[in-house]
Design an enzyme around this catalytic site. Structure first.
Site: not given
Ligand code: SAH
Length: 532
Positions: A40, A61, A176
């Site tokens: 994704d 998306k 998020m």
């Molecule tokens: N499984 C992922 C999180 C998925 S939820 C993890 O462990 O990181 C998706 C959210 O992760 C986004 O809305 C944001 O809040 C955060 N996120 C993921 N990558 C990011 C990045 N490079 N910079 C800032 N926020 C990030």
């Protein structure tokens, strides 16, 4: 869903927080060997390139495209598993941190599909770290707590346990949550946090586009608004948010974005070299080679090889194809026993070495003009040259040889074709990048041939980098001047030219990554000139 005898395996692989180099070694191994990647929008293209043979299925998306519902993704994984595929389901960060990885595992369990979860570096920890914020720190924060800032209760208020969460003394991390920054901040203040509590919002953490704002609960909303912080973003609240432990070593090309064109081998090596210095780069137009080995002219040339005193190669590609043809026409190296060999540059000479041949002549500067001038002096009367090269090769060679009365056969051995990579994103990429690179005149042609008017306009701000003068001339013929021309006609030369252009300073030796493997100074484009 019923399983068949030949069941595949699904690996839920954590892709890490954004920087593709933050995936685990195990994740890379699974990518290298899988049949299908389901990914994704949080997955980097550079990770997809680690699975060159795999089918890639996008389920996230992206503007203007339908995104798959979670249930559909679960079903897809089960179907692929039933079809016997080895699947990597690539998930941003860690698969089990708000990644809905648990639901995918449950679907696989129900269907009896073997699976493995390969953890990833979660953004909840890595993104604050990238912005210099440790989630715990001795005597400052003894715990950290991760919450989604997305799920509001039905009436649009924060979840019922939010006040307890807010009262925790450790670092609070919201994923998020950007869209709900206001209710989060006011909820925390209402629950008793001081408006002086340090807070930060970090966008695109660990990526070249990373941006962040740091302030307090009293100021953070205004700061995020003023800087136009966008998604994906993480909100950090707590005393560690006031610390600054950002890396002191900034990579020299950090924040620089480059669109690369050229053959697959060339672009991979150039990108590896640029990425190694911290640049962000992607291949936008790839050149493929179309062989003319079956043509009458080539057949004839192989039939009378003994008549030639010189073989002249103007690209590594020509060398490869020429030797392929030798085998194809039932010949071997003995048919080249007395022939002298000239190569346009070191890369071509190195390629010849792979086939066991040394070169009798390589010009000082890797340019076709110099090659022509050198041959003019070296070829003896009555000697004939065979020049197997690309379609539309530089006329300078012919003109010089004609003037000197040298006999030669200039035969088309191959042509190059441009293939766009995600053309629909080209305009956006051109606008967002600082550099666009060309490594051959044919690369220039292929690129400009397929360019629309609005894409051409999107190029106005970008600085165009050429590997050498011949490429720059081809560019000029298309109405655009080169902004940067590499001093040495090679991948390190191009990298050094970009580095010098960004920093205004000369650099020492550029080390290309991966250190292993050969680098062809002459790229494999339509060659000639100083390129390919
Ligand atoms: N499984 C992922 C999180 C998925 S939820 C993890 O462990 O990181 C998706 C959210 O992760 C986004 O809305 C944001 O809040 C955060 N996120 C993921 N990558 C990011 C990045 N490079 N910079 C800032 N926020 C990030």
């Amino acid at each position: 869903m019923k399983t068949t005898e030949k069941t595949g395996t699904v690996y839920l692989v954590g892709a890490g927080p954004g920087d593709p180099e933050l995936i685990t070694v195990k994740g890379v191994i699974r990518l290298n060997t899988c049949d299908t990647v389901v990914y994704d929008s949080l997955s980097s293209d550079r990770l997809l390139e680690l699975a060159p043979r795999a089918e890639k299925i996008y389920v996230g998306k992206r503007a203007g495209r339908h995104s798959m519902k979670q249930e559909e993704i679960n079903e897809l994984l089960v179907e692929l598993g039933c079809a016997g595929k080895t699947v990597v389901r690539l998930k941003g960060g860690d698969p089990f941190v708000f990644g809905r990885g648990g639901e995918e595992v449950q679907a696989l369990q129900e269907a009896g599909i073997p699976y493995e979860v390969i953890p990833g570096v979660t953004s909840a920890v890595a993104v604050p770290a990238s912005a210099g914020i440790p989630v715990t720190h001795r005597a400052v924060s003894r715990s950290f707590h991760v919450m989604t800032g997305h799920t509001l209760s039905d009436d649009g208020t924060l979840p019922p346990d939010f006040p307890e969460f807010a009262r925790l003394s450790g670092t609070l991390v919201f994923l998020m949550g950007l869209g709900n920054l206001h209710p989060i901040v006011s909820g925390l203040l209402k629950a008793g946090k001081s408006k002086d509590t340090p807070a930060a919002v970090i966008e695109n953490g660990t990526l070249p586009q990373e941006r962040s704002v740091k302030g307090t609960l009293g100021t953070i909303e205004e700061l995020a608004e003023r800087e136009g912080i966008g998604t994906p973003a993480i909100i950090v609240v707590g005393d560690t948010a006031a610390l600054d432990m950002r890396a002191t070593m900034k990579q020299p090309l950090a924040g620089v974005s480059v669109c690369v064109t050229g053959t697959s081998g060339f672009t991979k090596k150039l990108l590896a070299s640029l990425h190694g210095l911290g640049a962000d780069g992607e291949c936008v137009c790839r050149l493929g080679v179309k062989s003319y080995l079956d043509s009458e002219a080539m057949k004839e040339a192989y039939g009378k090889l003994k008549e030639y005193s010189w073989l002249v190669f103007t690209s590594a590609n020509a060398v490869r194809l020429f030797f392929e043809g030798l085998e194809k026409y039932g010949l071997d190296c003995r048919s080249l026993g007395n022939v002298k060999i000239a190569a346009v540059g070191k890369g071509t000479a190195r390629e010849l070495r792979q086939y066991g041949f040394l070169t009798d002549y390589v010009p000082e500067r890797y340019q076709v003009e110099d090659l022509a001038a050198g041959l003019e002096h070296m070829v003896k009367p009555g000697e004939k040259l065979l020049i197997p090269r690309s379609f539309g090769g530089s006329r300078i060679l012919n003109e010089t040889l004609d003037r000197a009365g040298i006999l030669y056969d200039d035969v088309v051995l191959y042509d190059v074709e441009g293939q766009w990579r995600e053309k629909e994103r080209l305009e956006e990429r051109l606008r967002a990048s600082q550099y666009l690179t060309f490594a051959s005149g044919s690369g220039v042609e292929a690129f400009f041939d397929g360019l629309t008017e609005s894409e051409r306009l999107a190029m106005e701000q970008i600085r165009v980098v050429c590997i050498g003068d011949v490429t720059a001339r081809a560019l000029e013929a298309r109405g655009r001047k080169a902004d940067v021309i590499a001093e040495t006609f090679s991948i390190p030369g191009m990298t050094a030219a970009i580095l010098k252009d960004t920093s205004g300073r000369e650099c020492g030796q550029i080390i290309s990554f991966p250190a292993k493997g050969k680098i062809n100074e002459e790229t494999e484009g339509k060659e000639d000139g100083n390129d390919s």
